[in-house]
Design a protein around this motif. Sequence first.
Motif, PDB file in Angstrom:
ATOM      1  N   VAL A  52       0.853  -1.190   0.000  1.00 37.48           N
ATOM      2  CA  VAL A  52       0.000   0.000   0.000  1.00 37.48           C
ATOM      3  C   VAL A  52       0.888   1.238   0.000  1.00 37.48           C
ATOM      4  CG1 VAL A  52      -1.717   1.354   1.293  1.00 37.48           C
ATOM      5  CG2 VAL A  52      -1.893  -1.144   1.214  1.00 37.48           C
ATOM      6  N   LEU A  53       0.453   2.256  -0.735  1.00 44.19           N
ATOM      7  CA  LEU A  53       1.145   3.532  -0.775  1.00 44.19           C
ATOM      8  C   LEU A  53       0.252   4.590  -0.129  1.00 44.19           C
ATOM      9  CD1 LEU A  53       3.842   4.565  -2.124  1.00 44.19           C
ATOM     10  CD2 LEU A  53       2.405   5.379  -3.994  1.00 44.19           C
ATOM     11  N   VAL A  54       0.795   5.359   0.818  1.00 41.11           N
ATOM     12  CA  VAL A  54       0.082   6.508   1.380  1.00 41.11           C
ATOM     13  C   VAL A  54       0.709   7.744   0.756  1.00 41.11           C
ATOM     14  CG1 VAL A  54      -0.529   7.789   3.457  1.00 41.11           C
ATOM     15  CG2 VAL A  54      -0.416   5.289   3.528  1.00 41.11           C
ATOM     16  N   LEU A  55      -0.093   8.520   0.027  1.00 40.40           N
ATOM     17  CA  LEU A  55       0.434   9.524  -0.891  1.00 40.40           C
ATOM     18  C   LEU A  55      -0.211  10.890  -0.700  1.00 40.40           C
ATOM     19  CD1 LEU A  55       2.146   9.983  -3.554  1.00 40.40           C
ATOM     20  CD2 LEU A  55       0.072   9.346  -4.799  1.00 40.40           C
ATOM     21  N   PRO A  78      -2.431  -0.446  -4.558  1.00 39.84           N
ATOM     22  CA  PRO A  78      -3.428   0.265  -3.750  1.00 39.84           C
ATOM     23  C   PRO A  78      -2.851   1.541  -3.141  1.00 39.84           C
ATOM     24  CG  PRO A  78      -3.470  -2.074  -3.258  1.00 39.84           C
ATOM     25  CD  PRO A  78      -2.269  -1.843  -4.120  1.00 39.84           C
ATOM     26  N   VAL A  79      -3.582   2.641  -3.283  1.00 41.97           N
ATOM     27  CA  VAL A  79      -3.106   3.945  -2.819  1.00 41.97           C
ATOM     28  C   VAL A  79      -4.137   4.593  -1.896  1.00 41.97           C
ATOM     29  CG1 VAL A  79      -2.504   6.290  -3.544  1.00 41.97           C
ATOM     30  CG2 VAL A  79      -1.684   4.337  -4.868  1.00 41.97           C
ATOM     31  N   ALA A 101      -6.848   5.968  -6.947  1.00 39.25           N
ATOM     32  CA  ALA A 101      -6.713   5.840  -5.497  1.00 39.25           C
ATOM     33  C   ALA A 101      -7.988   5.244  -4.915  1.00 39.25           C
ATOM     34  CB  ALA A 101      -6.438   7.205  -4.869  1.00 39.25           C
ATOM     35  N   VAL A 102      -7.854   4.460  -3.833  1.00 38.59           N
ATOM     36  CA  VAL A 102      -9.018   3.753  -3.306  1.00 38.59           C
ATOM     37  C   VAL A 102      -9.530   4.308  -1.989  1.00 38.59           C
ATOM     38  CG1 VAL A 102      -8.491   1.599  -4.479  1.00 38.59           C
ATOM     39  CG2 VAL A 102      -7.544   2.001  -2.215  1.00 38.59           C
ATOM     40  N   GLU A 103      -8.732   5.115  -1.290  1.00 39.09           N
ATOM     41  CA  GLU A 103      -9.163   5.695  -0.021  1.00 39.09           C
ATOM     42  C   GLU A 103      -8.623   7.111   0.081  1.00 39.09           C
ATOM     43  OE1 GLU A 103     -10.869   4.819   2.947  1.00 39.09           O
ATOM     44  OE2 GLU A 103     -11.741   3.178   1.824  1.00 39.09           O
ATOM     45  N   VAL A 127      -5.743   2.066   5.449  1.00 40.22           N
ATOM     46  CA  VAL A 127      -4.660   1.236   4.928  1.00 40.22           C
ATOM     47  C   VAL A 127      -5.120  -0.204   4.780  1.00 40.22           C
ATOM     48  CG1 VAL A 127      -2.400   0.251   5.491  1.00 40.22           C
ATOM     49  CG2 VAL A 127      -2.786   2.709   5.707  1.00 40.22           C
ATOM     50  N   ARG A 128      -5.864  -0.693   5.753  1.00 41.35           N
ATOM     51  CA  ARG A 128      -6.378  -2.063   5.664  1.00 41.35           C
ATOM     52  C   ARG A 128      -7.352  -2.211   4.491  1.00 41.35           C
ATOM     53  NH1 ARG A 128      -7.356  -2.690  12.160  1.00 41.35           N
ATOM     54  NH2 ARG A 128      -5.258  -3.401  12.709  1.00 41.35           N
ATOM     55  N   ALA A 129      -8.205  -1.202   4.302  1.00 40.30           N
ATOM     56  CA  ALA A 129      -9.142  -1.253   3.176  1.00 40.30           C
ATOM     57  C   ALA A 129      -8.391  -1.259   1.854  1.00 40.30           C
ATOM     58  CB  ALA A 129     -10.098  -0.062   3.240  1.00 40.30           C
ATOM     59  N   ALA A 130      -7.365  -0.425   1.764  1.00 44.83           N
ATOM     60  CA  ALA A 130      -6.576  -0.383   0.532  1.00 44.83           C
ATOM     61  C   ALA A 130      -5.884  -1.713   0.283  1.00 44.83           C
ATOM     62  CB  ALA A 130      -5.548   0.741   0.613  1.00 44.83           C
ATOM     63  N   ALA A 131      -5.397  -2.341   1.341  1.00 45.04           N
ATOM     64  CA  ALA A 131      -4.716  -3.629   1.185  1.00 45.04           C
ATOM     65  C   ALA A 131      -5.649  -4.694   0.634  1.00 45.04           C
ATOM     66  CB  ALA A 131      -4.142  -4.076   2.522  1.00 45.04           C
TER      67      ALA A 131
END
Length: 359
Positions: A52-55, A78-79, A101-103, A127-131
């Motif tokens: 997962v990427l937090v951007l 997933p971002v 991006a998903v979240e 982050v869990r949802a994106a994963a």
Amino acid sequence: MKKIRVMLVDDSATVRQVLSEVLSTAPDIQVIGTAADPLFALQKMNRDWPDVLVLDVEMPRMDGITFLKKLMAERPTPVVICSTLTEKGASTTLQAMSAGAVEVVAKPTLGVKRFLQEAQDDLIRSVRAAAHARSRMILRQESVPPKFSADAVVAAPDKVTLHQTTDKIVAVGTSTGGTQALEVLLTRLPRTCPGLVIVQHMPEKFTAAFSDRLDGLCNIEVREARNGDRVLPGLALIAPGGFHLLVHRSGAQYQVKVEQGPAVNRHRPSVDVLFRSVARCAGGNALGIIMTGMGDDGARGLREMREAGALTLAQDEATSVVYGMPREAVRMQAVDRSLPLQALSEKIVHFGMGKLRRG
């Protein structure tokens, strides 16, 4: 236990430090690296690719949207967007959501450190949802707040049979992956379609920009709901972030209420609240649709709609970014049919023409 491996990309050293500390409190999340901009991030990611990427979206050398488009074209990942809570930031973030991006987690312009610490649960859930997200499809051990049911906002529907009216209403609920899914759904609808009421889990300030963007893409009118708005053919009303959206009946017409109240299923707006209100006032005059999203918000409300006589549909697993909310609705026997995302628009049109019934 296999951990979710996360890379953080933000030009603020403070944000990178606090995000790293916050996410590292979760036993199933591991921060494997941080970077001040996308070019540094790519160098690190090519050596050790994250789950997962937090951007951030506003950064030097390469903006987040350009980076996201490059990423999705070359190696979909997933971002989670962590973006400034401003009108300008909202518009930019929605471009990022459209790019894949998903979240989204909104951060304020001031007091960011404290906010991120207080938003720990939301960050970890995002982050869990994106994963869990199917990023190829672009078209707890920590303490959590109380999980209220829709009872906290609206009473359960009674057993009185509602009379058919000429007005019909479509209620839609979605979360992770919903920004892209709603674009697919709404851009295919003609102006003659029945009126829609929609809950998309999204922070405050983002829903107005999201509605405006969809309005520019669609044949129908799309806007953020206002208290007292009438549900009309060719109009989609989207719940404002931070407020529940409810429907009530005035004679043979349907109007909406926008109100706060407690978070339900840890969400405000909540899909369960919307669906229950539609079950109470519309019964068989309504169509309920639950779409991609993590968790179970909407499953109980959709079952109440079905029990009140409404037809109920779910987005199928193959086309859902996260098949959490639809799965729970199916498990609770709240769904008449599960269909691919691309088929749902046609069903809405058929419903408005009286051609869609149970069976």
